[in-house]
Design a protein around this motif. Structure first.
Motif, short mmCIF file in Angstrom:
data_model
loop_
_atom_site.label_atom_id
_atom_site.label_comp_id
_atom_site.label_asym_id
_atom_site.label_seq_id
_atom_site.Cartn_x
_atom_site.Cartn_y
_atom_site.Cartn_z
N ASP A 121 -9.86 -8.23 4.33
CA ASP A 121 -8.78 -7.40 3.78
C ASP A 121 -9.33 -6.10 3.18
O ASP A 121 -8.68 -5.05 3.26
N ARG A 144 1.80 -0.89 8.16
CA ARG A 144 1.67 -1.11 6.72
C ARG A 144 2.75 -0.36 5.96
O ARG A 144 3.13 0.76 6.32
N GLN A 145 3.27 -0.99 4.92
CA GLN A 145 4.20 -0.30 4.04
C GLN A 145 3.41 0.65 3.14
O GLN A 145 2.31 0.34 2.70
N GLY A 159 0.67 -0.21 0.62
CA GLY A 159 1.56 -1.30 0.27
C GLY A 159 1.24 -2.56 1.06
O GLY A 159 0.11 -2.78 1.50
N LYS A 160 2.24 -3.36 1.27
CA LYS A 160 2.07 -4.63 1.96
C LYS A 160 1.77 -4.43 3.45
O LYS A 160 2.33 -3.55 4.10
#
Length: 290
Positions: A121, A144-145, A159-160
């Motif tokens: 990650d 990706r957000q 973001g997420k």
């Protein structure tokens, strides 16, 4: 009999010339793309952008512990047995080639463990953070957000995750690595070929995240990599050599990721054209050419 030998020699010369021309063409392609410079650019970019340090610092203690443990184990248990074998084929340089081999093996094990369990990650955050810093948020939004507002910190804007990130270290890559190990028994040349083959394999994986964000199919990825074999091999070779440095392999894993993201941002900024990296065209020129 003599005519057969002459024909064999002629064929051998033709094959040698053909292989030399192919190698020359690949070298010229790699030099033209400038891809081999991106791992180096990644180091300087990473060091000059403190915000990108966060993913690495969050994983530094566990990854360094793994690195020290693996390298110490490999040199203690495998260096002398491998030296005893390589000394017969490599002669006086066996000590050097055995060090390279042991470091390569250690790097592979460290990458296998760390990429699977520790830094997956963090590497994705680093890659995506560079795309944000290079204003390539449009392509990044596909996977990706992104948080709204102005951020001086590109990592803070992430973001997420919408899509799963990089592929993990695959069994196929490990099998291929073991298959290539015997090349190290060939003095000097074998070690060079081994590193180049590792570089080719490494290069093929550096833009997995970018291809994912581009929504490319497997066939599109394979076609792109086939068309640009030399640039990706040159990038992968330099990245592989950097990651062989003892105790610094994890640091270079992050800087190589930064380099790959910088390269992706440049490709994206040049209308996804590898050959235009040195002399990028404007969007108007691209449209006229189309």
């Amino acid at each position: 009999m003599s005519s057969t030998v002459d024909n064999a020699r002629t064929k051998a010369k033709e094959v040698a010339v053909e292989d030399f021309n192919k190698a020359k063409a690949l070298a010229q392609s790699a030099a033209k793309s400038g891809a081999y410079l991106y791992p180096i650019k990644g180091i300087f970019y990473f060091l000059s952008h403190r915000s990108l340090w966060k993913p690495l610092l969050s994983k530094l203690v566990p990854t360094m512990t793994v690195s020290v443990g693996v390298i110490a184990f490999m040199f203690f248990f495998t260096y002398l047995p491998q030296l005893a074998i390589l000394v017969f084929v490599n002669g006086p340089i066996a000590a050097f080639t055995t060090v390279l081999l042991t470091l390569s093996e250690s790097s592979t094990i460290i990458n296998l463990i760390s990429r699977t369990f520790l830094i997956q990650d963090a590497l994705v955050d680093t890659f995506d953070g560079v795309l944000v810093a290079r204003h390539q948020t449009e392509v990044l939004a596909e996977g990706r957000q992104l948080k709204s507002g102005n951020f001086n910190d590109p990592i803070a804007k992430l973001g997420k995750l919408v899509k799963s990130p990089f592929e993990k270290f695959t069994p196929k890559a490990l099998i291929r690595y073991v298959m290539y190990l015997p090349l190290n028994f060939i003095p000097v040349v074998g070690t060079v070929i081994f590193v180049l083959l590792q570089g080719k394999s490494r290069g093929n994986s550096v833009h997995t995240r970018y291809f994912q964000l581009k929504k490319w199919s497997n066939s599109q990825r394979e076609e792109w990599l086939k068309e640009h074999t030399a640039p990706y091999t040159s990038f992968g070779t330099v990245a592989t050599l950097l990651e062989l440095v003892p105790f610094a392999s994890i640091f270079f894993s992050f800087t190589n990721t930064v380099g790959a993201a910088l390269w992706a941002a440049d490709i994206e900024g040049n209308n996804t054209s590898m050959t235009e990296l040195q002399n990028p065209k404007s969007q108007d020129e691209v449209k006229k050419a189309a």
